[in-house]
Structure formats: C-alpha cells, structure tokens
Scaffold this motif. Sequence first.
Motif, PDB file in Angstrom:
ATOM      1  N   MET A 192      54.757 -35.663  43.508  1.00 26.49           N
ATOM      2  CA  MET A 192      54.236 -35.259  44.806  1.00 26.49           C
ATOM      3  C   MET A 192      52.764 -35.655  44.941  1.00 26.49           C
ATOM      4  SD  MET A 192      53.932 -31.526  46.676  1.00 26.49           S
ATOM      5  CE  MET A 192      55.658 -31.301  47.041  1.00 26.49           C
ATOM      6  N   LYS A 193      52.013 -35.528  43.853  1.00 25.26           N
ATOM      7  CA  LYS A 193      50.595 -35.889  43.893  1.00 25.26           C
ATOM      8  C   LYS A 193      50.423 -37.359  44.266  1.00 25.26           C
ATOM      9  CE  LYS A 193      48.159 -35.631  40.008  1.00 25.26           C
ATOM     10  NZ  LYS A 193      47.305 -35.006  38.965  1.00 25.26           N
TER      11      LYS A 193
ATOM     12  N   ILE B 163      51.479 -38.107  47.983  1.00 23.96           N
ATOM     13  CA  ILE B 163      50.436 -37.750  48.946  1.00 23.96           C
ATOM     14  C   ILE B 163      49.341 -38.811  48.940  1.00 23.96           C
ATOM     15  CG2 ILE B 163      48.586 -36.069  49.397  1.00 23.96           C
ATOM     16  CD1 ILE B 163      50.576 -33.923  48.318  1.00 23.96           C
TER      17      ILE B 163
ATOM     18  N   ARG C 135      44.166 -30.656  54.515  1.00 18.27           N
ATOM     19  CA  ARG C 135      44.966 -30.538  53.295  1.00 18.27           C
ATOM     20  C   ARG C 135      44.413 -29.402  52.448  1.00 18.27           C
ATOM     21  NH1 ARG C 135      43.683 -34.240  49.994  1.00 18.27           N
ATOM     22  NH2 ARG C 135      45.301 -33.508  48.574  1.00 18.27           N
TER      23      ARG C 135
ATOM     24  N   MET D 151      45.522 -26.589  48.888  1.00 15.60           N
ATOM     25  CA  MET D 151      46.459 -26.164  47.849  1.00 15.60           C
ATOM     26  C   MET D 151      46.822 -24.695  48.028  1.00 15.60           C
ATOM     27  SD  MET D 151      45.301 -27.997  44.291  1.00 15.60           S
ATOM     28  CE  MET D 151      43.581 -27.490  44.346  1.00 15.60           C
TER      29      MET D 151
ATOM     30  N   CYS E 181      54.568 -27.114  54.723  1.00 14.25           N
ATOM     31  CA  CYS E 181      54.567 -26.886  53.272  1.00 14.25           C
ATOM     32  C   CYS E 181      55.799 -27.560  52.682  1.00 14.25           C
ATOM     33  CB  CYS E 181      54.548 -25.403  52.935  1.00 14.25           C
ATOM     34  SG  CYS E 181      54.278 -25.063  51.169  1.00 14.25           S
TER      35      CYS E 181
ATOM     36  N   ALA F  26      56.854 -34.666  51.214  1.00 13.60           N
ATOM     37  CA  ALA F  26      55.394 -34.612  51.312  1.00 13.60           C
ATOM     38  C   ALA F  26      54.838 -35.888  51.920  1.00 13.60           C
ATOM     39  CB  ALA F  26      54.780 -34.368  49.932  1.00 13.60           C
TER      40      ALA F  26
ATOM     41  N   GLU G 251      49.881 -27.764  50.124  1.00 13.52           N
ATOM     42  CA  GLU G 251      50.455 -28.429  48.952  1.00 13.52           C
ATOM     43  C   GLU G 251      50.526 -27.425  47.797  1.00 13.52           C
ATOM     44  OE1 GLU G 251      47.906 -32.311  50.442  1.00 13.52           O
ATOM     45  OE2 GLU G 251      47.725 -31.656  48.362  1.00 13.52           O
TER      46      GLU G 251
ATOM     47  N   LYS H 243      50.469 -26.335  44.316  1.00 20.82           N
ATOM     48  CA  LYS H 243      49.904 -26.979  43.129  1.00 20.82           C
ATOM     49  C   LYS H 243      50.908 -27.072  41.980  1.00 20.82           C
ATOM     50  CE  LYS H 243      46.599 -23.803  43.274  1.00 20.82           C
ATOM     51  NZ  LYS H 243      47.039 -22.629  44.051  1.00 20.82           N
TER      52      LYS H 243
ATOM     53  N   TYR I 108      52.937 -30.564  42.140  1.00 21.35           N
ATOM     54  CA  TYR I 108      52.248 -31.852  42.117  1.00 21.35           C
ATOM     55  C   TYR I 108      52.878 -32.866  41.171  1.00 21.35           C
ATOM     56  CZ  TYR I 108      48.136 -30.905  45.062  1.00 21.35           C
ATOM     57  OH  TYR I 108      47.283 -30.668  46.113  1.00 21.35           O
TER      58      TYR I 108
END
Length: 337
Positions: free
Chosen positions: A7-8, A11, A126, A128, A157, A164, A182, A184, A187
């Motif tokens: 996901m990190k 994004i 954005r 977390m 979300c 994402a 997002e 955490k 990620y």
Amino acid sequence: MSRKLSMKLAINEALDQEMTRDSQMILMGQDTAGGIGTDGESDCWGGVLGVTKGLYSKHGNRVIDVPPTELAYIGAAVGASTFGIRTVAEVPFIDFMGVCLDQLINQAGKLKYMFGGKAEVPVVIRTMVGAGINGAAQHSQMLTPMFTHFPGLKVICASNAYDAKGLLIQAIRDNDPVIFCEHKNLYEMETDVPENDYTIPLGKANIVREGSDLSIVTYGQMVHRSLEAAEQLEKEGFSVEVVDLRTLSPLDIDTVLSSVNKTGRLLAVDEAYPRCNIATDIIAQVTEKTFGILKSAPQMISAPHTPVPFSPELEKLYIPSVSKIYETAKKSIEWNK
C-alpha cells in the motif's frame, strides 16, 4: 499489467503518476524533501514512514518541505487549491488534525456552498490513522468518523493497495476537498496493482466476500479481520458477507442496505471510538430503512471509549480482534435462526 505492490508503494506511485500528468500539482509535507544533500542521505526522507520517498528527485520543487505547523501549511494548501492548483498535503497523524481544523471545516468544506457552487477546492489531505504500532494515545486514533460529520468534506479509508492507488488518483482529480486516511498497519500489505493509472469512484462500497447469513460492514484494517472471521465461520457452515465501505463520505448506504436485505442480519465493525462512529451511523440507517426484514438486532464492534494504551498487550486488547468479530457474528446468526 499488474504486480504485487505494498500500500505504501501504491500510494507513492499514485502521487508520482499524477504529478507527472499534471505539471502544476504540488505536494506538501513534513520531511517530504528532508535529507536531500545531507551526509548519508542520497534521497529525501519521504515523510514520517517514507511513503513519499523519491518524489523530490523526480519532481523537484513541487515537493515542498513544511515545518510542523499544520495550521499554516494546510491553510496554504487550501488556498493554493482555490486557484486551481491541485494540492496534496500530508498531516502525518490524524491525531493532529485539530490544529488545522478551521482551515478544513470552515474554509475548504464550505467555500463551494458559500460561493454558489462556483468555488472549487481540489485539495487532498493525506493522514495516517489507527492503532497497532505502539504509538500511544496521541499517535494512534481512528478519527475517521469525525470528518464525515462535516458537509463538504469527502473521506476515504482504503483497505488494500489496489484500492488505495485508484481512490487516491480519483481523490486528486476530484474538485472537492478529500481527507485520505491511510491505516499505518496496512502500509506493508501487498496486493496486485496495475502499473498504469486507474481510478475507483468515490462513494462506492465493495462487496469483498459474498454471503447469505450475515452482513459485516466495515473499512480499513477491520476488513481483513472481518474476512478472517468469515472464513472461520464458513468452516462451521455459516455464510457471511463482508462489505468494504472504502469511502466513508459520501457513504454508499445503498450497497449496505442491499446486503442486509439479502442476509437479514448486520454486524458493523469500526476501530474508532464507539460514540457517533461509522458503525453507529450504519446501524441507525439500516434499522430505520430495513427494520421489517431484520432477523436479529444489529450488532456493533468498536474500540472502547478510552484513549489508545501504550502497552503492547493492552493495545492488542483495545483493537477489535478476529475472535471478537467471530463470536459476535456467530451469536447474531444463531439468534432466531
């Protein structure tokens, strides 16, 4: 063409592709460009958890480092967006959104209404959310429901990397202010993500598992815990449907109602505090609109009404667990079956 992506990274890729597509788009954040040119650093830090790492090297001064003064730089982001500059600004933790709340709820969310629909505010914030990394009470809250209360703000979300990327690209292209939350803990979770840019419509839920005995409605990290509970229940002969809301405002209540009309039972799961959260909203609307077909009373699972504890063991108890979702779902199905 798809490949596995966290996901990190999904994004990061969405931001990169949109900044490439739109040469005016800017990105603001704390340490988004920090580290460039210093000893031991060949690239920017990329924010608190490195989500935007590498973007400064590609897009230069459109990636803007800001001091930890959310009031100032979120105000600047909102102002820039009113001039047609699509802007993404990062507030590292949703816990600190209160510092810039006026800029969001009294400015960004209201300008279109106050100027007869002529004002556009294409800004994405954005941030977390969620517990699970021992961030303690001030870095672990799930404040997503709070922002759904304010008209004019859209709230997202995502539960996985594919969603994402598609939702973030759509949020950036949207002409209204969006709070992009997002989790955490998600990620590093990987899913198949296309290399090309694509969009997912805002305000459209996703049925991630079909079933006939019970509807679990949830979002974010709780989607995965709900799916795990549903798999356990399947082994015992129970069929559970799981609805991933994805967008919390606007809320796709039609998909929720359709699911509950099919199953006759509802379990709403929300990691947020129990008072006035997304789960209570879902239950209220479902009870009002489908009361006659309900086979059992709608149930809710949430975190307790207390700050997130720092202790790892207490934090595990604080976050809604797979076992609690399983047990509550089973009781709901077995009641009056």
